[in-house]
Write a protein that holds these residues in place. Sequence first.
Motif, PDB file in Angstrom:
ATOM      1  N   LEU A  60       0.821  -1.212   0.000  1.00  0.00           N
ATOM      2  CA  LEU A  60       0.000   0.000   0.000  1.00  0.00           C
ATOM      3  C   LEU A  60       0.850   1.255   0.000  1.00  0.00           C
ATOM      4  O   LEU A  60       2.040   1.216   0.302  1.00  0.00           O
ATOM      5  CB  LEU A  60      -1.005   0.005   1.162  1.00  0.00           C
ATOM      6  N   CYS A  61       0.198   2.353  -0.361  1.00  0.00           N
ATOM      7  CA  CYS A  61       0.856   3.657  -0.353  1.00  0.00           C
ATOM      8  C   CYS A  61       0.008   4.594   0.485  1.00  0.00           C
ATOM      9  O   CYS A  61      -1.212   4.658   0.285  1.00  0.00           O
ATOM     10  CB  CYS A  61       0.928   4.237  -1.762  1.00  0.00           C
ATOM     11  N   ILE A  62       0.636   5.301   1.406  1.00  0.00           N
ATOM     12  CA  ILE A  62      -0.114   6.277   2.198  1.00  0.00           C
ATOM     13  C   ILE A  62       0.246   7.658   1.664  1.00  0.00           C
ATOM     14  O   ILE A  62       1.414   8.023   1.620  1.00  0.00           O
ATOM     15  CB  ILE A  62       0.212   6.167   3.699  1.00  0.00           C
ATOM     16  N   PHE A  63      -0.776   8.383   1.239  1.00  0.00           N
ATOM     17  CA  PHE A  63      -0.585   9.735   0.718  1.00  0.00           C
ATOM     18  C   PHE A  63      -1.002  10.717   1.816  1.00  0.00           C
ATOM     19  O   PHE A  63      -2.178  10.765   2.183  1.00  0.00           O
ATOM     20  CB  PHE A  63      -1.491   9.993  -0.492  1.00  0.00           C
ATOM     21  N   ASN A  64      -0.052  11.489   2.316  1.00  0.00           N
ATOM     22  CA  ASN A  64      -0.403  12.530   3.277  1.00  0.00           C
ATOM     23  C   ASN A  64      -0.261  13.883   2.596  1.00  0.00           C
ATOM     24  O   ASN A  64       0.826  14.269   2.194  1.00  0.00           O
ATOM     25  CB  ASN A  64       0.526  12.481   4.487  1.00  0.00           C
ATOM     26  N   PHE A  65      -1.384  14.578   2.489  1.00  0.00           N
ATOM     27  CA  PHE A  65      -1.375  15.879   1.821  1.00  0.00           C
ATOM     28  C   PHE A  65      -1.407  16.996   2.860  1.00  0.00           C
ATOM     29  O   PHE A  65      -2.225  16.976   3.771  1.00  0.00           O
ATOM     30  CB  PHE A  65      -2.622  16.046   0.944  1.00  0.00           C
ATOM     31  N   THR A  66      -0.526  17.973   2.698  1.00  0.00           N
ATOM     32  CA  THR A  66      -0.602  19.203   3.491  1.00  0.00           C
ATOM     33  C   THR A  66      -0.809  20.322   2.482  1.00  0.00           C
ATOM     34  O   THR A  66       0.023  20.530   1.594  1.00  0.00           O
ATOM     35  CB  THR A  66       0.685  19.437   4.296  1.00  0.00           C
ATOM     36  N   ILE A  67      -1.933  20.978   2.602  1.00  0.00           N
ATOM     37  CA  ILE A  67      -2.350  21.951   1.590  1.00  0.00           C
ATOM     38  C   ILE A  67      -2.428  23.355   2.192  1.00  0.00           C
ATOM     39  O   ILE A  67      -3.122  23.570   3.181  1.00  0.00           O
ATOM     40  CB  ILE A  67      -3.718  21.522   1.005  1.00  0.00           C
ATOM     41  N   ASP A  68      -1.678  24.277   1.611  1.00  0.00           N
ATOM     42  CA  ASP A  68      -1.610  25.650   2.119  1.00  0.00           C
ATOM     43  C   ASP A  68      -1.623  26.657   0.980  1.00  0.00           C
ATOM     44  O   ASP A  68      -0.975  26.444  -0.031  1.00  0.00           O
ATOM     45  CB  ASP A  68      -0.291  25.857   2.868  1.00  0.00           C
ATOM     46  N   GLY A  69      -2.329  27.749   1.202  1.00  0.00           N
ATOM     47  CA  GLY A  69      -2.312  28.805   0.194  1.00  0.00           C
ATOM     48  C   GLY A  69      -3.596  29.590   0.214  1.00  0.00           C
ATOM     49  O   GLY A  69      -4.250  29.684   1.248  1.00  0.00           O
ATOM     50  N   GLN A  70      -3.926  30.161  -0.945  1.00  0.00           N
ATOM     51  CA  GLN A  70      -5.171  30.904  -0.989  1.00  0.00           C
ATOM     52  C   GLN A  70      -5.867  30.827  -2.339  1.00  0.00           C
ATOM     53  O   GLN A  70      -5.242  30.618  -3.375  1.00  0.00           O
ATOM     54  CB  GLN A  70      -4.963  32.345  -0.550  1.00  0.00           C
ATOM     55  N   LEU A  71      -7.165  30.980  -2.263  1.00  0.00           N
ATOM     56  CA  LEU A  71      -7.996  31.009  -3.456  1.00  0.00           C
ATOM     57  C   LEU A  71      -8.562  32.413  -3.566  1.00  0.00           C
ATOM     58  O   LEU A  71      -8.792  33.071  -2.559  1.00  0.00           O
ATOM     59  CB  LEU A  71      -9.177  30.040  -3.319  1.00  0.00           C
ATOM     60  N   THR A  72      -8.792  32.863  -4.778  1.00  0.00           N
ATOM     61  CA  THR A  72      -9.505  34.120  -4.953  1.00  0.00           C
ATOM     62  C   THR A  72     -10.928  33.750  -5.341  1.00  0.00           C
ATOM     63  O   THR A  72     -11.154  33.085  -6.350  1.00  0.00           O
ATOM     64  CB  THR A  72      -8.845  35.000  -6.036  1.00  0.00           C
ATOM     65  N   LEU A  73     -11.851  34.151  -4.475  1.00  0.00           N
ATOM     66  CA  LEU A  73     -13.269  33.856  -4.693  1.00  0.00           C
ATOM     67  C   LEU A  73     -14.005  35.184  -4.793  1.00  0.00           C
ATOM     68  O   LEU A  73     -13.389  36.243  -4.664  1.00  0.00           O
ATOM     69  CB  LEU A  73     -13.819  33.049  -3.509  1.00  0.00           C
ATOM     70  N   GLN A  74     -15.307  35.112  -4.974  1.00  0.00           N
ATOM     71  CA  GLN A  74     -16.084  36.341  -4.968  1.00  0.00           C
ATOM     72  C   GLN A  74     -16.855  36.433  -3.661  1.00  0.00           C
ATOM     73  O   GLN A  74     -17.501  35.466  -3.249  1.00  0.00           O
ATOM     74  CB  GLN A  74     -17.054  36.362  -6.155  1.00  0.00           C
ATOM     75  N   CYS A  75     -16.773  37.599  -3.024  1.00  0.00           N
ATOM     76  CA  CYS A  75     -17.475  37.809  -1.761  1.00  0.00           C
ATOM     77  C   CYS A  75     -18.980  37.883  -2.039  1.00  0.00           C
ATOM     78  O   CYS A  75     -19.411  38.550  -2.972  1.00  0.00           O
ATOM     79  CB  CYS A  75     -16.985  39.101  -1.124  1.00  0.00           C
ATOM     80  N   ASP A  76     -19.762  37.182  -1.210  1.00  0.00           N
ATOM     81  CA  ASP A  76     -21.210  37.162  -1.404  1.00  0.00           C
ATOM     82  C   ASP A  76     -21.865  38.492  -1.045  1.00  0.00           C
ATOM     83  O   ASP A  76     -22.974  38.775  -1.472  1.00  0.00           O
ATOM     84  CB  ASP A  76     -21.850  36.068  -0.534  1.00  0.00           C
ATOM     85  N   ILE A  77     -21.183  39.286  -0.225  1.00  0.00           N
ATOM     86  CA  ILE A  77     -21.792  40.550   0.213  1.00  0.00           C
ATOM     87  C   ILE A  77     -21.459  41.701  -0.736  1.00  0.00           C
ATOM     88  O   ILE A  77     -22.340  42.364  -1.247  1.00  0.00           O
ATOM     89  CB  ILE A  77     -21.376  40.881   1.662  1.00  0.00           C
ATOM     90  N   CYS A  78     -20.157  41.924  -0.960  1.00  0.00           N
ATOM     91  CA  CYS A  78     -19.777  43.099  -1.770  1.00  0.00           C
ATOM     92  C   CYS A  78     -19.433  42.743  -3.220  1.00  0.00           C
ATOM     93  O   CYS A  78     -19.200  43.633  -4.032  1.00  0.00           O
ATOM     94  CB  CYS A  78     -18.620  43.838  -1.104  1.00  0.00           C
ATOM     95  N   LEU A  79     -19.391  41.462  -3.531  1.00  0.00           N
ATOM     96  CA  LEU A  79     -19.098  40.955  -4.884  1.00  0.00           C
ATOM     97  C   LEU A  79     -17.679  41.237  -5.359  1.00  0.00           C
ATOM     98  O   LEU A  79     -17.345  41.002  -6.517  1.00  0.00           O
ATOM     99  CB  LEU A  79     -20.109  41.473  -5.928  1.00  0.00           C
ATOM    100  N   ASP A  80     -16.841  41.756  -4.468  1.00  0.00           N
ATOM    101  CA  ASP A  80     -15.445  42.022  -4.827  1.00  0.00           C
ATOM    102  C   ASP A  80     -14.638  40.720  -4.624  1.00  0.00           C
ATOM    103  O   ASP A  80     -15.124  39.762  -4.015  1.00  0.00           O
ATOM    104  CB  ASP A  80     -14.898  43.137  -3.926  1.00  0.00           C
ATOM    105  N   ASP A  81     -13.394  40.737  -5.130  1.00  0.00           N
ATOM    106  CA  ASP A  81     -12.524  39.577  -4.951  1.00  0.00           C
ATOM    107  C   ASP A  81     -12.244  39.345  -3.468  1.00  0.00           C
ATOM    108  O   ASP A  81     -12.062  40.288  -2.712  1.00  0.00           O
ATOM    109  CB  ASP A  81     -11.185  39.799  -5.668  1.00  0.00           C
ATOM    110  N   LEU A  82     -12.203  38.088  -3.114  1.00  0.00           N
ATOM    111  CA  LEU A  82     -11.982  37.708  -1.723  1.00  0.00           C
ATOM    112  C   LEU A  82     -10.812  36.722  -1.674  1.00  0.00           C
ATOM    113  O   LEU A  82     -10.854  35.674  -2.301  1.00  0.00           O
ATOM    114  CB  LEU A  82     -13.265  37.060  -1.182  1.00  0.00           C
ATOM    115  N   ALA A  83      -9.760  37.114  -0.938  1.00  0.00           N
ATOM    116  CA  ALA A  83      -8.610  36.207  -0.785  1.00  0.00           C
ATOM    117  C   ALA A  83      -8.948  35.235   0.333  1.00  0.00           C
ATOM    118  O   ALA A  83      -9.003  35.603   1.502  1.00  0.00           O
ATOM    119  CB  ALA A  83      -7.363  37.017  -0.437  1.00  0.00           C
TER     120      ALA A  83
END
Length: 177
Positions: A60-83
Amino acid sequence: MAVEDLKYFKQFDIKFSTLAIGIHEFHLDIKKKFFAKHKNEEIIDANIQVLLELNKKENLCIFNFTIDGQLTLQCDICLDDLAYPIHTEETLILKLSEETTGEYEDENILFVNTNEHIYNIEQVLYEIIYAQIPMRKSHEDVEQECNKNMIKQLELYTSKQTQAIDDRWEVLKNLKI
Ligand SMILES: [Zn+2]
């Protein structure tokens, strides 16, 4: 797909069969094109680093993922970019077996036929990261401030819409039926 993109997506093909028993590290880079390929329009931009620690054992293989960073989404309130910050860890176990039964005792355990040499982790990563996005997302939720200008514009627009509806009612009321 462009050669450059093919090269980029190659990093998600993990050639586990030729790895020696023991721990191996992979550094993967998740960018906008990763989500664009999955036709995800909710994610405007992405800058995420994935550390994959692969522990290879006999069967077997054990995959351990450590995920870090940021996504740019749209804010539901002001509709501007959200980091939107992303920090998560996940484990996936690949069990090598002669027969792939397709029956998973656990969603984090996958059966892979011993004839297989490569496991592509693209879909797995997509699902892990996508699961981090809440239904409702706003600057306030991540201790940032909404774009006040955008809110003002939105309020202006909404009140104009309401005014337009009110005006139409006035016209209807004044019609003598
Ligand atoms: Zn906002």
